[in-house]
Design an enzyme around this catalytic site. Sequence first.
Site, PDB file in Angstrom:
ATOM      1  N   ASP A   1     -60.267 -19.052 -47.513  1.00 39.92           N
ATOM      2  CA  ASP A   1     -59.513 -17.771 -48.076  1.00 39.92           C
ATOM      3  C   ASP A   1     -60.626 -16.974 -48.317  1.00 39.92           C
ATOM      4  OD1 ASP A   1     -60.328 -19.501 -50.156  1.00 39.92           O
ATOM      5  OD2 ASP A   1     -58.390 -19.081 -51.218  1.00 39.92           O
TER       6      ASP A   1
ATOM      7  N   THR B   1     -70.951 -28.047 -49.178  1.00 35.77           N
ATOM      8  CA  THR B   1     -70.857 -27.287 -47.996  1.00 35.77           C
ATOM      9  C   THR B   1     -70.096 -25.905 -48.578  1.00 35.77           C
ATOM     10  OG1 THR B   1     -68.866 -28.561 -47.475  1.00 35.77           O
ATOM     11  CG2 THR B   1     -70.656 -28.619 -46.007  1.00 35.77           C
ATOM     12  N   SER B   2     -69.950 -25.739 -49.831  1.00 37.22           N
ATOM     13  CA  SER B   2     -69.305 -24.546 -50.557  1.00 37.22           C
ATOM     14  C   SER B   2     -68.101 -24.378 -49.786  1.00 37.22           C
ATOM     15  CB  SER B   2     -70.091 -23.135 -50.172  1.00 37.22           C
ATOM     16  OG  SER B   2     -71.317 -23.437 -50.505  1.00 37.22           O
TER      17      SER B   2
ATOM     18  N   ASP C   1     -56.523 -22.242 -52.268  1.00 35.92           N
ATOM     19  CA  ASP C   1     -57.650 -22.977 -51.788  1.00 35.92           C
ATOM     20  C   ASP C   1     -57.058 -24.294 -51.103  1.00 35.92           C
ATOM     21  OD1 ASP C   1     -60.014 -21.430 -52.161  1.00 35.92           O
ATOM     22  OD2 ASP C   1     -59.943 -22.119 -54.280  1.00 35.92           O
TER      23      ASP C   1
ATOM     24  N   GLY D   1     -52.046 -29.604 -68.758  1.00 38.00           N
ATOM     25  CA  GLY D   1     -53.064 -28.785 -68.851  1.00 38.00           C
ATOM     26  C   GLY D   1     -53.779 -28.883 -69.935  1.00 38.00           C
ATOM     27  N   HIS D   2     -54.752 -27.804 -70.436  1.00 36.37           N
ATOM     28  CA  HIS D   2     -55.340 -27.613 -71.376  1.00 36.37           C
ATOM     29  C   HIS D   2     -55.516 -26.486 -71.843  1.00 36.37           C
ATOM     30  CE1 HIS D   2     -58.461 -30.106 -73.893  1.00 36.37           C
ATOM     31  NE2 HIS D   2     -58.840 -29.019 -73.858  1.00 36.37           N
TER      32      HIS D   2
ATOM     33  N   CYS E   1     -61.102 -12.812 -59.767  1.00 40.49           N
ATOM     34  CA  CYS E   1     -62.159 -13.367 -58.735  1.00 40.49           C
ATOM     35  C   CYS E   1     -63.537 -12.398 -58.948  1.00 40.49           C
ATOM     36  CB  CYS E   1     -61.943 -13.856 -57.503  1.00 40.49           C
ATOM     37  SG  CYS E   1     -60.764 -14.879 -57.264  1.00 40.49           S
TER      38      CYS E   1
HETATM   39 CO    CO Z   1     -61.402 -20.420 -51.533  1.00 43.73          CO
HETATM   40 CO    CO Z   2     -61.654 -21.102 -55.512  1.00 43.04          CO
END
Ligand code: CO
Ligand code: CO
Length: 338
Positions: free
Chosen positions: A221, A43-44, A86, A133-134, A13
């Site tokens: 998270d 709202t992110s 998430d 998937g891709h 990340c």
């Molecule tokens: Co998150």
């Molecule tokens: Co995320």
Amino acid sequence: MVQLTKLVKTSGCAAKLPVGKLEEVLSSIKMERKENLLVGFETSDDALVYDLEDGRVLIETVDFFPPVADDPYTFGAISAANSISDIYAMGGEPSVAMNITLFPSCMDLGILKNIILGARDKAMEAGVVIAGGHTISDESIKFGLAVTGFAQKDRFWRNCGAHDGDVLVLTKKIGVGIINMASKADECSSSSKVEALSSMLTLNKRARDIAIKYDVHAATDITGFSLLGHIYEMASSSSLSFDLDFSSVPYIKEAIDAARLGFIPSGAYSNREYLEDKVENRSGLKREEEDILFDPQTSGGLALAMNEEDALSFIAEFGSPARIIGTFSRRRDKTIYF
Ligand code: CO
Ligand code: CO
């Protein structure tokens, strides 16, 4: 053997586009509203939430990033744990997923196979089946999942909605981004390296499964935006401020030394830059202690806003390293004080 993290500049990340830059682009684009879309662009939050009109909501999220571990199987597993998180951060139960893969066509296909096997096994642990998937041929490896989950309509969590007086519980240690930087340079003890890897490999499933028994007012998270960044989102969207008690924050001890030696992911600098005027260091924390608070996490823990009684019961059941790390209170000049 190829060490995957040696092939990339940033891991996990920490490779996210700086939040300020993203905001600059997104703030100029108007997204349409859609009926049944309960949580969208504005709202992110950790995922979108769509009302299925049968008492349930559908939750959907996507995450992918460059290698955060040298071993392909471990990287696939961490990336899956991070993507699935998430859904847990919304209080949901993950169900199915699709993988997003970028892989150099000249590279040993055995590496790709092991990444996918790692993701499959971690997904299975979460009760998630990867159903498609891709895959794109590209210069460098990136891998992640788009995950779909479900929750009861009256039971899912958002990142806003914390109450004045709520405490915040953090369920994993921070400092993982700094440890990853140090271990990429072979400047980190093997015990801290193992500690960071096993933390990233741990699903937030158990934290979510225990927390849904309590009255969680807001949740998220901790990932690329750092502990302070994600608390900032929770507090500001709840129109509150937050008092953080650094001495209660669980972190990997060696991260302090590594930060002092300069093993700081670039994402920590952009997090610091974005948050600088929104936080105030009143307790005289040292620079390296602040660095840990701005450190981008990969597959970090849940942050849960609850009343203190629920928080203590949750921690008693969940166990270490969950801690109460601070309190939400009425809005003041800065969003976070520490
Ligand atoms: Co998150
Ligand atoms: Co995320």
